[in-house]
Enzyme design. Structure first.
Site, PDB file in Angstrom:
ATOM      1  N   MET A  34      15.163  12.603 -27.952  1.00 22.01           N
ATOM      2  CA  MET A  34      15.228  13.282 -29.032  1.00 22.01           C
ATOM      3  C   MET A  34      14.698  12.153 -30.255  1.00 22.01           C
ATOM      4  O   MET A  34      14.528  12.378 -31.219  1.00 22.01           O
ATOM      5  CB  MET A  34      16.580  13.619 -29.516  1.00 22.01           C
ATOM      6  CG  MET A  34      17.251  14.610 -28.470  1.00 22.01           C
ATOM      7  SD  MET A  34      18.527  15.573 -29.468  1.00 22.01           S
ATOM      8  CE  MET A  34      19.928  14.463 -29.667  1.00 22.01           C
ATOM      9  N   GLY A  35      13.725  11.292 -29.490  1.00 19.06           N
ATOM     10  CA  GLY A  35      13.081  10.394 -30.620  1.00 19.06           C
ATOM     11  C   GLY A  35      13.881   9.143 -31.117  1.00 19.06           C
ATOM     12  O   GLY A  35      14.893   9.028 -30.454  1.00 19.06           O
ATOM     13  N   HIS A  41      15.295   3.857 -24.154  1.00 23.88           N
ATOM     14  CA  HIS A  41      14.241   4.618 -23.836  1.00 23.88           C
ATOM     15  C   HIS A  41      13.171   4.035 -23.278  1.00 23.88           C
ATOM     16  O   HIS A  41      12.538   4.592 -22.372  1.00 23.88           O
ATOM     17  CB  HIS A  41      13.616   5.435 -25.146  1.00 23.88           C
ATOM     18  CG  HIS A  41      14.852   6.323 -25.745  1.00 23.88           C
ATOM     19  ND1 HIS A  41      15.291   5.949 -27.230  1.00 23.88           N
ATOM     20  CD2 HIS A  41      15.450   7.327 -25.525  1.00 23.88           C
ATOM     21  CE1 HIS A  41      16.046   6.847 -27.671  1.00 23.88           C
ATOM     22  NE2 HIS A  41      16.230   7.740 -26.783  1.00 23.88           N
ATOM     23  N   LYS A 153      24.141   5.925 -20.386  1.00 24.05           N
ATOM     24  CA  LYS A 153      25.225   6.071 -21.418  1.00 24.05           C
ATOM     25  C   LYS A 153      25.693   7.396 -21.644  1.00 24.05           C
ATOM     26  O   LYS A 153      26.969   7.600 -21.910  1.00 24.05           O
ATOM     27  CB  LYS A 153      24.728   5.637 -22.682  1.00 24.05           C
ATOM     28  CG  LYS A 153      25.431   5.423 -24.004  1.00 24.05           C
ATOM     29  CD  LYS A 153      24.948   4.940 -25.265  1.00 24.05           C
ATOM     30  CE  LYS A 153      24.105   6.090 -25.970  1.00 24.05           C
ATOM     31  NZ  LYS A 153      24.611   7.146 -26.448  1.00 24.05           N
TER      32      LYS A 153
HETATM   33  O1  PAF Z   1      20.107  12.647 -24.292  1.00 25.26           O
HETATM   34  C1  PAF Z   1      19.346  12.924 -25.042  1.00 25.26           C
HETATM   35  O2  PAF Z   1      18.703  12.310 -25.811  1.00 25.26           O
HETATM   36  C2  PAF Z   1      19.380  14.561 -25.244  1.00 25.26           C
HETATM   37  O3  PAF Z   1      20.678  15.161 -24.863  1.00 25.26           O
HETATM   38  C3  PAF Z   1      18.248  15.344 -24.207  1.00 25.26           C
HETATM   39  C4  PAF Z   1      18.538  15.263 -23.097  1.00 25.26           C
HETATM   40  C5  PAF Z   1      16.879  14.694 -24.394  1.00 25.26           C
HETATM   41  C6  PAF Z   1      18.308  16.793 -24.584  1.00 25.26           C
HETATM   42  O4  PAF Z   1      17.944  17.011 -25.793  1.00 25.26           O
END
Ligand code: PAF
Length: 290
Positions: A34-35, A41, A153
């Site tokens: 979700m950025g 990430h 997490k």
């Molecule tokens: O973990 C996340 O950031 C969100 O739940 C995901 C998997 C990108 C779905 O929107």
């Protein structure tokens, strides 16, 4: 795949790009996000690149998984910063769609995950996992990756996504990646950006109590361990525990004593002011009182 990163906004453009790669026998790895990207990430992207020929990372703040409109409103959005971080880390394709592109019409699908959505995040955030499954399944249908990468997490989310892949019979391997922490012990999360300085300073307390708890598991039964964690976290006036649960790492069955021979995981949700943080830690069977 060329070394220049491509940012695409539409499904059709992404499908076309990936079809070209797949035609030449390349494997595709996918990291949905979700950025507001951080090192957690990037560790998923690194794993993705290690396993697959082409790396695709999506940035989409999915409205259907927020059960609190204020939470959706304040969720951090830093696309330009994200793109440059991804470029520096060798991502091949970034998928950055609009809400209309993903939901041209309302998604009314209801998934039935049974027991695993009845506890912890599922119980405290009604509809959350249904929204996660809606968006992740849509993204999986578009990207059709060989493997998809998720951080531990969000421990319960991984179980839900594995179940979703099974229900929808999708031939996608779900790869679980370890939690990345700051030096302080605080688990990296996009929501950390929303913490006030004081809350940020105090939030590492969560992990230090969880670490203490893993050592105590040799000495005290589960009910006392849960009480200990809650009491110790709440001693810090900047934090307030929402739940503490000890679950089987595979089945998510809630553990009441004695500890089983299998691996268990302690999961917590804690409010630091208005910001809700989750974290977890594994208890190895050899560490636990039997
Ligand atoms: O973990 C996340 O950031 C969100 O739940 C995901 C998997 C990108 C779905 O929107």
């Amino acid at each position: 795949m060329s070394s220049t990163m491509k940012v695409v906004n539409t499904k059709s453009e992404l499908i076309e790009l990936l079809e070209e790669a797949k035609k030449t026998g390349k494997t595709v790895g996918f990291v949905p996000t979700m950025g507001a990207l951080h090192e957690g990430h990037i560790s998923l992207l690194t794993e993705c690149k290690r396993h697959c020929d082409v790396s695709v990372l999506s940035i989409f703040v999915n409205p259907t998984q927020f059960n609190d409109p204020a939470d959706l409103e304040r969720y951090p959005r830093t696309p330009e910063k994200d793109f440059s971080l991804l470029e520096d880390n060798g991502c091949n394709i970034v998928f950055y769609p609009s809400v209309e592109e993903i939901y041209p019409e309302q998604d009314t699908r209801k998934f039935d995950f049974g027991y695993i959505e009845s506890i912890m995040e599922g119980a405290k955030r009604p509809g959350h996992f249904n929204g996660v499954a809606q968006v992740v399944s849509k993204l999986f249908y578009i990207v059709k990756p060989d493997k998809a990468f998720f951080g531990m997490k969000d421990f319960q989310q991984i179980a839900v996504i594995k179940k979703m892949v099974e229900i929808l019979k999708m031939p996608i391997e779900i790869v679980e990646c370890p939690i990345i922490r700051e030096k302080s012990g605080l688990a990296l999360s996009s929501r950390n950006k929303l913490l006030s300085d004081e809350h940020k300073k105090n939030a590492p307390h969560i992990h230090s109590i969880l670490k203490k708890a893993t050592n105590l598991a040799t000495e005290i039964p589960t009910s006392e361990l849960k009480e200990f964690i809650k009491k110790e976290i709440d001693k810090n006036s900047y934090l307030e525990t929402e739940y503490v649960e000890i679950v089987d790492a595979e089945t998510l069955r809630v553990i009441t004593e004695p500890y089983p021979e299998t691996k268990t995981v302690v999961c917590v949700a804690v409010y630091a002011g208005k910001i809700r943080l989750i974290d977890n830690i594994a208890i190895n069977p050899s560490n636990a009182q039997h």
